[in-house]
Write a protein that holds these residues in place. Structure first.
Motif, PDB file in Angstrom:
ATOM      1  N   ASP A 580       0.830  -1.338   0.032  1.00 39.51           N
ATOM      2  CA  ASP A 580      -0.059  -0.109   0.030  1.00 39.51           C
ATOM      3  C   ASP A 580       0.932   1.253  -0.014  1.00 39.51           C
ATOM      4  O   ASP A 580       0.701   2.261  -0.676  1.00 39.51           O
ATOM      5  N   THR A 581       1.867   1.287   0.662  1.00 36.09           N
ATOM      6  CA  THR A 581       2.742   2.426   0.793  1.00 36.09           C
ATOM      7  C   THR A 581       4.246   2.030   1.010  1.00 36.09           C
ATOM      8  O   THR A 581       4.414   0.754   1.497  1.00 36.09           O
ATOM      9  N   ILE A 582       5.266   2.582   0.635  1.00 41.65           N
ATOM     10  CA  ILE A 582       6.484   2.462   0.891  1.00 41.65           C
ATOM     11  C   ILE A 582       7.142   3.599   1.773  1.00 41.65           C
ATOM     12  O   ILE A 582       7.077   4.644   1.166  1.00 41.65           O
ATOM     13  N   ASP A 583       7.476   3.334   2.939  1.00 41.96           N
ATOM     14  CA  ASP A 583       7.831   4.516   3.870  1.00 41.96           C
ATOM     15  C   ASP A 583       8.991   5.076   3.354  1.00 41.96           C
ATOM     16  O   ASP A 583       9.925   4.398   2.623  1.00 41.96           O
ATOM     17  N   LEU A 584       9.460   6.101   4.030  1.00 43.92           N
ATOM     18  CA  LEU A 584      10.481   7.125   3.734  1.00 43.92           C
ATOM     19  C   LEU A 584      11.788   6.174   4.118  1.00 43.92           C
ATOM     20  O   LEU A 584      12.776   6.378   3.433  1.00 43.92           O
ATOM     21  N   ASP A 585      11.718   5.308   5.072  1.00 39.69           N
ATOM     22  CA  ASP A 585      12.960   4.517   5.497  1.00 39.69           C
ATOM     23  C   ASP A 585      12.859   3.226   4.631  1.00 39.69           C
ATOM     24  O   ASP A 585      13.532   2.123   4.971  1.00 39.69           O
ATOM     25  N   ASP A 586      12.058   3.038   3.570  1.00 41.41           N
ATOM     26  CA  ASP A 586      11.918   1.955   2.679  1.00 41.41           C
ATOM     27  C   ASP A 586      11.139   0.715   3.422  1.00 41.41           C
ATOM     28  O   ASP A 586      11.138  -0.363   2.453  1.00 41.41           O
ATOM     29  N   ARG A 587      10.506   1.075   4.309  1.00 40.66           N
ATOM     30  CA  ARG A 587       9.498  -0.096   4.888  1.00 40.66           C
ATOM     31  C   ARG A 587       8.415  -0.070   4.067  1.00 40.66           C
ATOM     32  O   ARG A 587       7.930   0.823   3.613  1.00 40.66           O
ATOM     33  N   ARG A 588       7.828  -1.424   3.881  1.00 38.60           N
ATOM     34  CA  ARG A 588       6.758  -1.492   3.033  1.00 38.60           C
ATOM     35  C   ARG A 588       5.429  -2.067   3.825  1.00 38.60           C
ATOM     36  O   ARG A 588       5.706  -2.740   4.804  1.00 38.60           O
ATOM     37  N   ASN A 589       4.277  -1.278   3.597  1.00 36.77           N
ATOM     38  CA  ASN A 589       3.020  -1.883   4.255  1.00 36.77           C
ATOM     39  C   ASN A 589       2.294  -2.788   3.271  1.00 36.77           C
ATOM     40  O   ASN A 589       1.909  -2.360   2.177  1.00 36.77           O
ATOM     41  N   PHE A 590       2.112  -3.889   3.979  1.00 39.42           N
ATOM     42  CA  PHE A 590       1.583  -5.030   2.959  1.00 39.42           C
ATOM     43  C   PHE A 590       0.211  -5.196   3.572  1.00 39.42           C
ATOM     44  O   PHE A 590      -0.534  -6.426   3.110  1.00 39.42           O
ATOM     45  N   GLN A 591      -0.780  -4.316   3.809  1.00 38.64           N
ATOM     46  CA  GLN A 591      -2.415  -4.593   3.969  1.00 38.64           C
ATOM     47  C   GLN A 591      -2.867  -4.434   2.989  1.00 38.64           C
ATOM     48  O   GLN A 591      -2.438  -3.624   1.910  1.00 38.64           O
ATOM     49  N   ILE A 592      -3.950  -5.274   2.533  1.00 39.12           N
ATOM     50  CA  ILE A 592      -4.541  -5.645   1.425  1.00 39.12           C
ATOM     51  C   ILE A 592      -5.686  -4.299   1.670  1.00 39.12           C
ATOM     52  O   ILE A 592      -6.587  -4.314   2.213  1.00 39.12           O
ATOM     53  N   ARG A 593      -5.484  -3.307   0.707  1.00 36.86           N
ATOM     54  CA  ARG A 593      -6.348  -2.241   0.637  1.00 36.86           C
ATOM     55  C   ARG A 593      -6.656  -2.143  -1.025  1.00 36.86           C
ATOM     56  O   ARG A 593      -5.897  -2.525  -1.762  1.00 36.86           O
ATOM     57  N   PRO A 594      -7.747  -1.180  -1.182  1.00 35.45           N
ATOM     58  CA  PRO A 594      -8.146  -1.140  -2.579  1.00 35.45           C
ATOM     59  C   PRO A 594      -7.500  -0.242  -3.375  1.00 35.45           C
ATOM     60  O   PRO A 594      -7.658   0.002  -4.426  1.00 35.45           O
ATOM     61  N   ASN A 595      -6.433   0.511  -2.889  1.00 36.57           N
ATOM     62  CA  ASN A 595      -5.469   1.403  -3.697  1.00 36.57           C
ATOM     63  C   ASN A 595      -4.756   0.835  -4.701  1.00 36.57           C
ATOM     64  O   ASN A 595      -4.393   1.241  -5.531  1.00 36.57           O
ATOM     65  N   ALA A 596      -4.220  -0.777  -4.492  1.00 41.21           N
ATOM     66  CA  ALA A 596      -3.926  -1.447  -5.464  1.00 41.21           C
ATOM     67  C   ALA A 596      -4.749  -1.441  -6.743  1.00 41.21           C
ATOM     68  O   ALA A 596      -4.314  -1.495  -7.662  1.00 41.21           O
ATOM     69  N   VAL A 597      -6.051  -1.763  -6.565  1.00 45.38           N
ATOM     70  CA  VAL A 597      -7.081  -1.845  -7.519  1.00 45.38           C
ATOM     71  C   VAL A 597      -7.053  -0.386  -8.385  1.00 45.38           C
ATOM     72  O   VAL A 597      -7.104  -0.456  -9.543  1.00 45.38           O
ATOM     73  N   LEU A 598      -7.127   0.703  -7.452  1.00 46.02           N
ATOM     74  CA  LEU A 598      -7.024   2.122  -8.242  1.00 46.02           C
ATOM     75  C   LEU A 598      -5.722   2.309  -9.216  1.00 46.02           C
ATOM     76  O   LEU A 598      -5.814   2.660 -10.275  1.00 46.02           O
ATOM     77  N   ALA A 599      -4.621   1.364  -8.577  1.00 44.79           N
ATOM     78  CA  ALA A 599      -3.536   1.560  -9.408  1.00 44.79           C
ATOM     79  C   ALA A 599      -3.555   0.880 -10.776  1.00 44.79           C
ATOM     80  O   ALA A 599      -2.835   1.255 -11.657  1.00 44.79           O
TER      81      ALA A 599
END
Length: 730
Positions: A580-599
């Motif tokens: 869903d997001t890549i943080d400024l320190d390069d950590r990844r948020n792996f929650q399943i959200r609809p923003n991937a579908v938006l993409a």
């Protein structure tokens, strides 16, 4: 307690004013009343006229027709027990009756910009005079049918308060009234300050001044929301009308002092107002172009599901759904979308959707141009919502001048490479608290240009496009900037939320998405593709320096390719989904959200076919509901399945599992891209049942619970919910 039908109705006037209530005619919200006037369109919404409390006397027997909740939990009177029917089309209509009489009431809110049937282009430079252009009014008509003479008593209940708050008795609050010939002029005086003048006039009857306060109305929907739920209303007097069988009485509530030379109010005025509104919509949407064809004649033989239905006070949503099923069976249709409804039914639903879409198009005085109300009852216009809704509201409906006017206005207010997310109600700078509004503006501009081939408008707006590009590359407010290493857009500002998941409690975003959100970078990729395409187009059409534009096109294309490569950083191969997001320190948020579908749903998509199919498979399994997409996978520990409780509880659920109806549009576009040969795994029937028979009749709610049965919540009518259905239903 009676099983009341609290489904709602909504009337609007194109300026932000509205009227609203329930099928049972009981007020359950702060936002229920017959005239909320947008004194500074579309803002300054003020309740002036709550309602008329009616009673009818026939052969010496008096019956109260109103229904009220009171702060002590009691309900009195219970006029809803005498309700025999309700209809929503073309305007709200109630029918009360007993064996020897029937009383019908209808309401209409005429279009408020007098002398105009459609918005102009709206350059942001026009000047309009309030008194000559704007008119806020509501018409009410009663008709009596029976075997004996009847006496109708109508007591005025009025207020002067902001639409978000309740009115309370105060020693500093008074109301003046000045009687005239079949009219009364009313104005609040609060601590020596004069309020908004308005007047009520009528075709027949005798008015009796009788000033009295009615204390402690209860508003149960506000109780559920943990908000103020008590209201005091003022009554300056009442109207007594003697009615013979077949008689009508028409009333008009209108903002402003009475006109010295008013138009004549007659029993025909109401029907003329309804006809004028029908004609206005017909002109906008071309319902009568080319005369009466076969389809128009077919509609004569079949009324719409709304107009053909009498909404009885105790009709449940389930019963309404069964009724709709019966209508479908009569037309020998099968489950959508693999087959469509018959032409007449489909056409009728389509017209209802178009009518619903028009309720959100309003004029904003502070920018002297058109805008889009995000939702009723409580939202104003928002930049992101407007731009996302615009294709469905204007391009599919071929309101191209309106789309052009809105795009031009937003482009005119571009600052620091950002497009406003909200406009002020008075003089001042717009609010630029959004990372994506500018990118949605480019995406929507692209869709407009594809639909119209209006390259002159592209040449006009291309400097704005370049301003946005340069600001994102070099950096702008909220530390919005393109990463020099991977070309992706990031932002970093604590205590704010700049994406569409924008709830902040105190200084803490509920869904903190700073860094590199996936849909923002998908929008950035699509924007770069548009820029390359447009620079090349302009060079060929000689709208600028061909050599320079060609070089720009090449640079944009190279940058787009770089971003496409970097988008793979969002790919989670273990999950088969996008971070869903890549943080400024390069950590990844792996929650399943609809923003991937938006993409996946944008005009230009940077992900492979295999990735798109995997993303859609998981989104279908975990996010898809009959009313849209959940905002979070139910298996996530942060998931909240019900949007209810006090404001903070609701805010914490807003993007943590709540279903958003507008997300069905991106899902469909993504599905059609990656599964073009497969049937859409979505049945329109529940959402159409909701549109026709649930919540706000003839509109679509903002959100639904993530958990079954997916109860509708939030705003009862939401622009992008309606817009995305329009975009794909036909």
């Amino acid at each position: 307690m009676l099983d009341l039908d609290t489904r709602e109705w909504l009337l609007t006037n194109g300026l932000g004013s509205f009227a609203s209530g329930t099928v049972s005619d009981v007020r359950t919200r702060t936002y229920h009343g017959w005239l909320f006037a947008a004194t500074n369109p579309p803002s300054g919404r003020t309740l002036l006229f709550s309602h008329l409390e009616a009673s009818l006397e026939v052969l010496g027997s008096v019956v109260a027709l109103g229904t009220n909740f009171w702060g002590n939990g009691q309900m009195e009177p219970t006029g809803c027990e005498l309700l025999r029917g309700f209809d929503i089309n073309p305007v709200p209509k109630w029918i009360w009756g007993q064996d020897n009489w029937q009383l019908t009431r209808q309401l209409v809110m005429p279009y408020g910009w007098e002398g105009s049937s459609e918005w102009g282009v709206g350059s942001g430079e026009e000047n309009h005079t309030y008194h000559s252009q704007f008119c806020h009014r509501t018409l009410i008509q009663y008709r009596y049918d029976g075997s004996d003479t009847a006496i109708l008593r109508l007591r005025l209940l009025i207020a002067e308060r902001d639409f978000h708050h309740q009115q309370a008795v105060s020693p500093n609050l008074h109301f003046s009234q000045v009687l005239g010939q079949q009219q009364v002029c009313l104005q609040a005086i609060n601590s020596g300050h004069f309020g908004i003048p308005w007047h009520l006039r009528w075709t027949q009857g005798n008015y009796q001044p009788d000033a009295v306060w009615y204390w402690n109305y209860g508003l149960p929907e506000e109780t559920k929301r943990g908000l103020g739920d008590k209201e005091d209303l003022y009554s300056p007097g009442y109207l007594i009308v003697t009615l013979q069988p077949g008689d009508t009485v028409t009333l008009e509530a209108r903002v402003g002092f009475p006109d010295p030379m008013p138009s004549v109010l007659t029993p025909d005025t109401f029907a003329e107002a309804v006809e004028a509104e029908q004609e206005r919509l017909s002109q906008i949407f071309g319902w009568r172009e080319g005369g009466r064809g076969a389809e128009e004649q077919e509609k004569d033989n079949y009324q719409s599901p709304i107009s053909n239905t009498q909404y009885l006070p105790n009709t449940s949503v389930r019963e309404a759904a069964l009724l709709y099923e019966t209508l479908r069976e009569r037309q020998s249709s099968v489950t959508m979308p693999t087959a469509t409804l018959s032409t007449s039914v489909q056409s009728s639903i389509w017209q209802q959707l178009l009518r619903a879409s028009d309720q959100f198009i309003v004029y904003r005085a502070s920018i002297a141009g058109p805008t889009v109300i995000a939702g009723y009852h409580w939202f104003n216009d928002w930049g992101r919502d407007t731009l996302i809704a615009l294709p469905g509201l204007t391009l599919v409906t071929q309101r191209f001048d309106l789309a052009k006017g809105v795009l031009r206005t937003f482009g005119h207010y571009c600052r620091y490479g950002l497009i406003p997310n909200a406009f002020p109600d008075v003089d001042g700078e717009p609010f630029y608290n959004s990372v994506d509004a500018a990118l949605w503006w480019i995406e929507t501009l692209g869709l407009y240009l594809e639909a119209t081939q209006d390259w002159q408008f592209l040449a006009e707006q291309f400097p704005v496009v370049q301003q946005i590009y340069k600001a994102f590359v070099s950096g702008t407010h909220f530390n919005i900037q393109v990463d020099a290493i991977d070309g992706l857009v990031s932002w970093d500002a604590r205590g704010v939320a700049l994406t569409w998941m924008d709830v902040v409690i105190g200084v803490h975003p509920v869904t903190p998405r700073h860094g590199k959100p996936v849909e923002i970078n998908a929008l950035w990729y699509s924007a770069l593709c548009w820029l390359s395409q447009w620079a090349e187009r302009l060079s060929q059409l000689e709208f600028g320096e061909p050599v320079r534009l060609t070089k720009q096109a090449q640079r944009y294309a190279q940058q787009a390719q770089r971003v496409k490569t970097s988008l793979q950083k969002f790919w989670n191969p273990q999950l088969g989904y996008l971070y869903d997001t890549i943080d400024l320190d390069d950590r990844r948020n792996f929650q399943i959200r609809p923003n991937a579908v938006l993409a996946l749903s944008l005009y230009h998509c940077g992900f492979s076919e295999q990735q798109g199919c995997q993303i859609l498979d998981l989104a279908t399994a975990s996010l898809l509901t009959p009313y849209g997409l959940r905002t979070l996978d139910p298996g996530d520990p942060e998931y909240k399945g019900k949007y209810e409780g006090n404001p903070e509880q609701r805010d914490r659920a807003y993007h943590q599992g709540t279903v958003w109806a507008w997300l069905i549009g991106p899902y469909i576009r993504a599905w059609q891209r990656f599964y073009p040969q497969q049937s859409l795994p979505f049945d329109w029937q529940p959402l159409l049942n909701h549109f026709l028979f649930d919540a706000c009749l003839g509109s679509i709610s903002e959100i639904f619970d993530g958990d079954s049965p997916h109860t509708p919540r939030g705003a009862i009518a939401q622009a992008w919910s309606v817009a995305e259905v329009i975009r794909h239903i036909k």
